[in-house]
Scaffold this motif. Structure first.
Motif: not given
Length: 461
Positions: A90-103
């Motif tokens: 649900l939140e971006s982190s240094q390990q994962h970058i979210g490009l899945w939620q159309n916000s």
């Protein structure tokens, strides 16, 4: 495989017992995700029941998410949904970058919000007045002010036909209830907004997908489905379609309206991204206000997170929408509506939209830089792009490979309705990453993956 099925109790509902057995067999891992269930006639003979009993049992199991039916193939155990794995954290982190939620992009709101809230603290007993508003449609003066902002000097939106809701998802729910679509069929794009798919499952609405081209839904597909199913309504996103990004030209919009008007089909126009492009065709509600339920919200730019949306409905549906709001939440919080109106009057909604467009422009440049030469669709003002993968990559394989490198994408299967085949594509959202730098890093990873072939699976002899 037939030996795992237990005899039934004649004193209990047999279809319900079969569903309970399916659930237990899945829990005990005697049935695994992807396992094919016995043909209905074969299982009926084994358990000594009618084929109709098996049909009812399989239908109940599918509604409960235990199995899925594939036309011409049979029924299969459905994989348990892991939303975090599918959609990312649900939140971006240094390990994962979210490009899945159309916000939308996150903008600073506190600098403007605090003074507005301080005004409430200074209002004294006058603050009691908004809370005495018990109308399902809220105050006429509030609707007039929102319409004035939307109309921009034109006469498109009528305050008498305007309603508010707790975000666009709630507005869509109200629309489905007001149109009495529970247990009915609803036409929509064959690839559509996942929130509609979720709502339809909850309300037992059967979605029927319409073919898409580069301009949106195809008129001939719409006509065929109307003649076949005689639906009451059509849901669509004509501007910045989710997920394909299509913007329907005015001529196509008129064709869709003419078909729906002739067959008395109400159009639900989802326009949540409609205020983002600098240039766009007229809304469908402008072209046919008595044929269209228009839905928009603050979430994609005016005030992310406020959960404020508005609907303009045909005059003959006003009573139905008043009833839907009464049954859903009695009315929309007077304080929420008042805050939204103040946000508009202070000019903050327009400022936020201007800033949103500026940020979109920056990130679109990054998108075009990294995906140059690849097969993708993007429209000016859009918060997402639709990337078609090369044949060497399978969608699930690519999403997993991106996740392993710290990038979360939305696979095409989330947008498919009516048991259609899922295209080999992913949606990439531009607004979820915390910064341009994060997006730059994520897009570089995506582009690098596409330049290389996927890892080869070991051969099995």
């Amino acid at each position: 495989m037939m030996t795992i099925w237990q005899n039934l109790d004649n004193n209990e509902n047999k279809a319900t017992q079969i569903v309970a057995q399916i659930r237990a067999l899945i829990t005990e891992q005697q049935l695994q995700a992807g396992d094919k269930l016995p043909p209905q006639r074969q299982l009926a003979e084994h358990l000594g029941v009618t084929v109709g009993t098996i049909t009812r049992a399989y239908a109940q199991a599918e509604k409960q998410g235990l199995i899925e039916s594939k036309t011409g193939s049979g029924s299969y155990v459905k994989a348990a949904i892991n939303y975090q794995q599918q959609w990312g954290s649900l939140e971006s982190s240094q390990q994962h970058i979210g490009l899945w939620q159309n916000s939308a992009f996150t903008q600073a709101r506190a600098v403007h919000l605090v003074p507005l809230l301080q005004n409430y603290a200074q209002a004294g007993e006058q603050l009691d007045q908004p809370f005495d508003n018990d109308y399902s449609q809220n105050l006429l003066s509030q609707r007039e002010q929102v319409c004035a902002w939307l109309n921009q000097g034109q006469q498109i939106f009528n305050p008498e036909q305007l309603f508010f809701s707790y975000g666009a998802q709630h507005g869509l729910n109200l629309s489905l209830i007001a149109l009495q679509l529970v247990g009915e069929r609803l036409l929509c794009e064959e690839l559509c907004y996942p929130g509609l798919i979720t709502l339809s499952k909850q309300l037992n609405i059967e979605l029927k997908g319409l073919s898409l081209d580069q301009h949106g839904i195809c008129p001939d597909s719409l006509l065929r489905q109307i003649e076949k199913y005689r639906p009451r309504a059509l849901y669509l996103t004509p501007t910045l379609q989710n997920p394909t990004t299509a913007i329907m030209p005015e001529k196509r919009r008129q064709q869709i309206i003419d078909i729906c008007r002739h067959h008395q089909v109400i159009i639900i126009e989802d326009d949540v991204c409609g205020l983002l492009p600098d240039q766009r065709p007229p809304t469908m509600v402008e072209m046919a206000p008595q044929q269209v339920i228009y839905l928009n919200s603050f979430s994609k730019g005016a005030f992310k997170g406020l959960r404020f949306a508005y609907l303009h409905v045909p005059a003959h549906l006003q009573t139905a929408f008043n009833s839907a709001i009464r049954g859903s939440s009695w009315n929309i919080s007077p304080l929420l509506v008042d805050l939204a109106v103040q946000w508009i009057q202070a000019g903050y909604a327009d400022q936020a939209l201007i800033e949103q467009r500026r940020l979109i422009g920056q990130r679109a440049q990054l998108l075009h830089h990294h995906l140059a030469g690849l097969d993708y669709d993007y429209q000016e003002g859009g918060l997402h792009c639709w990337l078609r993968l090369p044949a060497s990559w399978r969608c699930a394989q690519f999403v997993n490979a991106a996740r392993e490198q710290g990038v979360e994408l939305a696979s095409a299967e989330h947008f498919v309705v009516d048991n259609q085949a899922s295209p080999n594509s992913v949606r990439i959202s531009l607004g979820q990453a915390d910064s341009n730098l994060q997006l730059d890093q994520a897009l570089a990873i995506v582009a690098n993956l596409l330049k290389n072939s996927p890892p080869q699976s070991p051969q099995i002899f």
